[in-house]
Design a protein around this motif. Sequence first.
Motif, PDB file in Angstrom:
ATOM      1  N   VAL A  57      18.866   0.056 -17.871  1.00 10.15           N
ATOM      2  CA  VAL A  57      18.889  -1.365 -17.421  1.00 10.15           C
ATOM      3  C   VAL A  57      18.835  -1.123 -15.954  1.00 10.15           C
ATOM      4  N   VAL A  58      17.685  -1.466 -15.116  1.00  9.85           N
ATOM      5  CA  VAL A  58      17.456  -1.758 -13.780  1.00  9.85           C
ATOM      6  C   VAL A  58      16.986  -3.217 -13.372  1.00  9.85           C
ATOM      7  N   ALA A  59      17.784  -3.859 -12.508  1.00 10.92           N
ATOM      8  CA  ALA A  59      17.524  -5.198 -12.008  1.00 10.92           C
ATOM      9  C   ALA A  59      17.693  -5.274 -10.658  1.00 10.92           C
ATOM     10  N   PRO A  60      17.167  -6.365 -10.124  1.00 14.75           N
ATOM     11  CA  PRO A  60      17.474  -6.705  -8.702  1.00 14.75           C
ATOM     12  C   PRO A  60      19.014  -6.747  -8.350  1.00 14.75           C
ATOM     13  N   MET A  61      19.312  -6.448  -7.277  1.00 12.64           N
ATOM     14  CA  MET A  61      20.509  -6.572  -6.822  1.00 12.64           C
ATOM     15  C   MET A  61      21.153  -7.801  -6.593  1.00 12.64           C
ATOM     16  N   ILE A  62      20.290  -8.781  -6.273  1.00  9.32           N
ATOM     17  CA  ILE A  62      20.678 -10.302  -5.998  1.00  9.32           C
ATOM     18  C   ILE A  62      19.793 -11.121  -6.865  1.00  9.32           C
ATOM     19  N   ASP A  63      19.929 -12.418  -6.939  1.00 10.76           N
ATOM     20  CA  ASP A  63      19.081 -13.227  -7.479  1.00 10.76           C
ATOM     21  C   ASP A  63      17.684 -13.328  -6.762  1.00 10.76           C
ATOM     22  N   GLU A  64      16.636 -13.012  -7.687  1.00 14.45           N
ATOM     23  CA  GLU A  64      15.293 -13.071  -7.422  1.00 14.45           C
ATOM     24  C   GLU A  64      14.526 -14.162  -7.986  1.00 14.45           C
ATOM     25  N   SER A  65      15.019 -15.006  -8.421  1.00 15.50           N
ATOM     26  CA  SER A  65      14.276 -16.118  -9.103  1.00 15.50           C
ATOM     27  C   SER A  65      13.169 -16.789  -8.498  1.00 15.50           C
ATOM     28  N   GLY A  66      12.093 -16.747  -9.132  1.00 12.65           N
ATOM     29  CA  GLY A  66      10.859 -17.312  -8.566  1.00 12.65           C
ATOM     30  C   GLY A  66      10.083 -16.587  -7.851  1.00 12.65           C
ATOM     31  N   VAL A  67      10.328 -15.117  -7.947  1.00 13.02           N
ATOM     32  CA  VAL A  67       9.464 -14.513  -7.091  1.00 13.02           C
ATOM     33  C   VAL A  67       8.106 -14.022  -7.602  1.00 13.02           C
ATOM     34  N   GLY A  68       7.978 -14.435  -8.732  1.00 10.86           N
ATOM     35  CA  GLY A  68       6.734 -14.076  -9.642  1.00 10.86           C
ATOM     36  C   GLY A  68       6.687 -12.457  -9.671  1.00 10.86           C
ATOM     37  N   SER A  69       5.641 -11.956  -9.393  1.00 13.79           N
ATOM     38  CA  SER A  69       5.093 -10.610  -9.562  1.00 13.79           C
ATOM     39  C   SER A  69       5.119  -9.779  -8.419  1.00 13.79           C
ATOM     40  N   ALA A  70       5.777 -10.322  -7.316  1.00 13.01           N
ATOM     41  CA  ALA A  70       5.847  -9.497  -6.047  1.00 13.01           C
ATOM     42  C   ALA A  70       6.220  -8.340  -6.091  1.00 13.01           C
ATOM     43  N   ARG A  71       5.541  -7.283  -5.350  1.00 17.56           N
ATOM     44  CA  ARG A  71       5.901  -5.840  -5.162  1.00 17.56           C
ATOM     45  C   ARG A  71       5.585  -5.488  -3.817  1.00 17.56           C
ATOM     46  N   GLY A 122      15.059  -4.971  -4.742  1.00 16.85           N
ATOM     47  CA  GLY A 122      13.669  -5.362  -4.860  1.00 16.85           C
ATOM     48  C   GLY A 122      13.613  -6.286  -6.116  1.00 16.85           C
ATOM     49  N   THR A 123      12.675  -6.653  -6.240  1.00 13.39           N
ATOM     50  CA  THR A 123      12.163  -7.630  -7.326  1.00 13.39           C
ATOM     51  C   THR A 123      11.993  -7.239  -8.775  1.00 13.39           C
ATOM     52  N   PRO A 124      11.998  -8.223  -9.596  1.00 14.28           N
ATOM     53  CA  PRO A 124      11.884  -7.465 -11.118  1.00 14.28           C
ATOM     54  C   PRO A 124      10.618  -6.597 -11.316  1.00 14.28           C
ATOM     55  N   ILE A 177       5.573 -20.622 -15.438  1.00 11.25           N
ATOM     56  CA  ILE A 177       5.969 -19.492 -15.654  1.00 11.25           C
ATOM     57  C   ILE A 177       5.536 -18.454 -14.983  1.00 11.25           C
ATOM     58  N   PHE A 178       4.097 -18.775 -14.424  1.00 13.96           N
ATOM     59  CA  PHE A 178       3.349 -17.914 -13.659  1.00 13.96           C
ATOM     60  C   PHE A 178       4.326 -17.463 -12.324  1.00 13.96           C
ATOM     61  N   HIS A 179       5.306 -18.356 -11.831  1.00 17.29           N
ATOM     62  CA  HIS A 179       6.047 -17.763 -10.715  1.00 17.29           C
ATOM     63  C   HIS A 179       7.408 -17.217 -11.252  1.00 17.29           C
ATOM     64  N   SER A 180       7.805 -17.168 -12.534  1.00 16.57           N
ATOM     65  CA  SER A 180       8.985 -16.666 -13.163  1.00 16.57           C
ATOM     66  C   SER A 180       9.340 -15.221 -12.695  1.00 16.57           C
ATOM     67  N   GLY A 181       9.973 -14.780 -12.082  1.00 15.08           N
ATOM     68  CA  GLY A 181      10.349 -13.376 -12.138  1.00 15.08           C
ATOM     69  C   GLY A 181      10.526 -12.688 -13.383  1.00 15.08           C
ATOM     70  N   THR A 182      11.225 -13.729 -14.314  1.00 13.10           N
ATOM     71  CA  THR A 182      11.667 -13.055 -15.545  1.00 13.10           C
ATOM     72  C   THR A 182      10.284 -12.626 -16.331  1.00 13.10           C
ATOM     73  N   LEU A 184       5.095  -9.152 -17.867  1.00 12.63           N
ATOM     74  CA  LEU A 184       3.649  -9.100 -17.471  1.00 12.63           C
ATOM     75  C   LEU A 184       3.135  -7.800 -16.955  1.00 12.63           C
ATOM     76  N   THR A 185       4.301  -7.575 -15.857  1.00 18.28           N
ATOM     77  CA  THR A 185       3.850  -6.029 -15.205  1.00 18.28           C
ATOM     78  C   THR A 185       3.902  -4.907 -15.913  1.00 18.28           C
ATOM     79  N   ALA A 186       4.813  -4.867 -16.912  1.00 18.39           N
ATOM     80  CA  ALA A 186       4.932  -3.753 -17.935  1.00 18.39           C
ATOM     81  C   ALA A 186       3.571  -3.739 -18.615  1.00 18.39           C
TER      82      ALA A 186
END
Length: 252
Positions: free
Chosen positions: A33-47, A72-74, A107-112, A117-119
């Motif tokens: 399990v590795v996830a953002p420390m805080i809510d990162e909703s709506g960040v899309g695929s930002a890296r 960091g982001t999802p 969903i293009f903008h969804s961090g979830t 898609l990044t995977a």
Amino acid sequence: MPRVLITNDDGYRAPGIRAVAPAIAGLGYDVLVVAPMIDESGVGSARAGIVNRPIRTASDVENGVTFVGIEGTPAIAVTMAQAGAFGAPPDLVLSGINRGMNIGVSIFHSGTVAAALTAAETGTSAVAVSLDSEDPLHWATAATIAGEALGWIAGEPGGTVLTINVPDRPLDQLAGVRHASLAVNRRTRLVATTAPSGEPMIALERTPQAATVPGTDEALLAEGFVTVTPIVGIREVRDDAAATALAKRLMS
């Protein structure tokens, strides 16, 4: 059993990830399990800022599972895990359980969804799971669906991605499971406005409710169905018309 990375965009302490991780571990998967420390909703695929920057982490253990939070982001969480920052890279990725639906073309903008898609960029199959409520009650229903979906994609070609929306109902009250197309979102729209300080600002405005289109994730979810939509990331269009036209303009 495969090694599964579980991430989300609600944060590593969010109830969705805390519910699904022990459930997946209970199926025998090797869970990371590795996830953002805080809510990162709506960040899309930002890296942005991932290269040559130490990334702060935190962790705790609950129900026998270690939950790692990153600054960091999802998409960054997935990238780090795939690069081996937390041990062996994952064989599969599960993103969720998200609080609230992820439907339609936005969903293009969804961090979830972007985590899944990044995977897939490196050939890892992934599932993004969202629960249709902003204050969910039936995390166990979505966790069960997530486990079944992982079992299916494990046998599919690498890079397979599903986005799944689950009604917030007990498992025995689901209407069924359906393939769904992506709705054209009409529930809200972004409008330009001005903040009290005089600076430009974007606001969210409700739109008159249009009729849902049969067969879309929006319509089927409202009817109580689990919606399943296979998706792909960025793909080129195999049409050279634009390049040919530009070449003619430049060479004339």
